[in-house]
Design a protein around this motif. Structure first.
Motif, PDB file in Angstrom:
ATOM      1  N   UNK A 120      76.357  -8.660  -4.479  1.00  0.00           N
ATOM      2  CA  UNK A 120      76.259  -7.267  -4.036  1.00  0.00           C
ATOM      3  C   UNK A 120      77.391  -6.375  -4.548  1.00  0.00           C
ATOM      4  N   UNK A 121      78.549  -6.948  -4.848  1.00  0.00           N
ATOM      5  CA  UNK A 121      79.690  -6.124  -5.263  1.00  0.00           C
ATOM      6  C   UNK A 121      79.477  -5.446  -6.615  1.00  0.00           C
TER       7      UNK A 121
ATOM      8  N   UNK B  31      79.884   2.399  -7.858  1.00  0.00           N
ATOM      9  CA  UNK B  31      81.110   2.655  -7.108  1.00  0.00           C
ATOM     10  C   UNK B  31      81.036   2.134  -5.686  1.00  0.00           C
ATOM     11  N   UNK B  32      80.018   1.342  -5.399  1.00  0.00           N
ATOM     12  CA  UNK B  32      79.798   0.820  -4.051  1.00  0.00           C
ATOM     13  C   UNK B  32      80.628  -0.430  -3.754  1.00  0.00           C
ATOM     14  N   UNK B  33      81.150  -1.077  -4.805  1.00  0.00           N
ATOM     15  CA  UNK B  33      81.837  -2.360  -4.667  1.00  0.00           C
ATOM     16  C   UNK B  33      82.922  -2.418  -3.612  1.00  0.00           C
ATOM     17  N   UNK B  34      83.888  -1.479  -3.604  1.00  0.00           N
ATOM     18  CA  UNK B  34      84.954  -1.565  -2.593  1.00  0.00           C
ATOM     19  C   UNK B  34      84.420  -1.579  -1.158  1.00  0.00           C
ATOM     20  N   UNK B  35      83.441  -0.728  -0.881  1.00  0.00           N
ATOM     21  CA  UNK B  35      82.841  -0.697   0.455  1.00  0.00           C
ATOM     22  C   UNK B  35      82.141  -2.016   0.756  1.00  0.00           C
ATOM     23  N   UNK B  36      81.345  -2.519  -0.185  1.00  0.00           N
ATOM     24  CA  UNK B  36      80.574  -3.736   0.048  1.00  0.00           C
ATOM     25  C   UNK B  36      81.467  -4.955   0.237  1.00  0.00           C
ATOM     26  N   UNK B  37      82.556  -5.032  -0.526  1.00  0.00           N
ATOM     27  CA  UNK B  37      83.495  -6.150  -0.369  1.00  0.00           C
ATOM     28  C   UNK B  37      84.191  -6.059   0.981  1.00  0.00           C
TER      29      UNK B  37
ATOM     30  N   UNK C 163      76.274  -9.098   1.992  1.00  0.00           N
ATOM     31  CA  UNK C 163      75.616 -10.246   1.375  1.00  0.00           C
ATOM     32  C   UNK C 163      74.355  -9.788   0.663  1.00  0.00           C
ATOM     33  N   UNK C 164      73.900 -10.601  -0.285  1.00  0.00           N
ATOM     34  CA  UNK C 164      72.618 -10.331  -0.940  1.00  0.00           C
ATOM     35  C   UNK C 164      71.551 -10.235   0.146  1.00  0.00           C
ATOM     36  N   UNK C 165      70.692  -9.239   0.026  1.00  0.00           N
ATOM     37  CA  UNK C 165      69.637  -9.033   1.014  1.00  0.00           C
ATOM     38  C   UNK C 165      69.978  -8.022   2.087  1.00  0.00           C
TER      39      UNK C 165
ATOM     40  N   UNK D 278      76.656   2.908   4.600  1.00  0.00           N
ATOM     41  CA  UNK D 278      76.473   2.128   5.825  1.00  0.00           C
ATOM     42  C   UNK D 278      75.591   0.939   5.517  1.00  0.00           C
ATOM     43  N   UNK D 279      75.899  -0.211   6.107  1.00  0.00           N
ATOM     44  CA  UNK D 279      75.004  -1.357   6.040  1.00  0.00           C
ATOM     45  C   UNK D 279      74.110  -1.321   7.271  1.00  0.00           C
ATOM     46  N   UNK D 280      72.813  -1.437   7.046  1.00  0.00           N
ATOM     47  CA  UNK D 280      71.862  -1.406   8.148  1.00  0.00           C
ATOM     48  C   UNK D 280      70.946  -2.617   8.062  1.00  0.00           C
ATOM     49  N   UNK D 281      70.203  -2.858   9.134  1.00  0.00           N
ATOM     50  CA  UNK D 281      69.254  -3.975   9.125  1.00  0.00           C
ATOM     51  C   UNK D 281      67.831  -3.445   8.965  1.00  0.00           C
TER      52      UNK D 281
END
Length: 96
Positions: free
Chosen positions: A9-10, A52-58, A63-65, A82-85
């Motif tokens: 994902x990063x 440019x999403x890498x810093x937030x995702x790390x 995770x993948x998915x 934001x990470x959502x489900x």
């Protein structure tokens, strides 16, 4: 915008939909998370690829998915990440 994250994902790059592409080509958006904490800079190149999403995702341990929700405030040059489900995505989906 919302997208399911690949593996890894990063290194996620998102193609901007045609409906809004002309408004964001070649631009940068200061990013914060849903709590207002700095989350880097989202950039859109001249071909419509955003990155440019890498810093937030790390930092968030994405995770993948996982689903990344990207809210662009075009006139202000700002974005919220934001990470959502799946349930949250369904609740905000225009098809729901």
């Amino acid at each position: 915008l919302a997208a399911r994250l690949p593996d890894p994902p990063s290194h996620f790059v998102l193609g901007i939909p045609l409906a809004i592409r002309r408004f964001v080509l070649g631009r940068e958006f200061s990013a914060t998370d849903e709590h207002g904490l700095a989350a880097g800079t989202v950039r859109v190149n001249d071909e419509g690829a955003s990155y440019g999403y890498g810093p937030f995702l790390v930092r968030r341990g994405a995770d993948a998915g996982d689903i990344l929700l990207i809210s662009l405030r075009i006139t202000e040059g700002l974005s919220t990440l934001q990470l959502i489900d799946d349930e949250e995505l369904e609740a905000i989906s225009p098809l729901a």
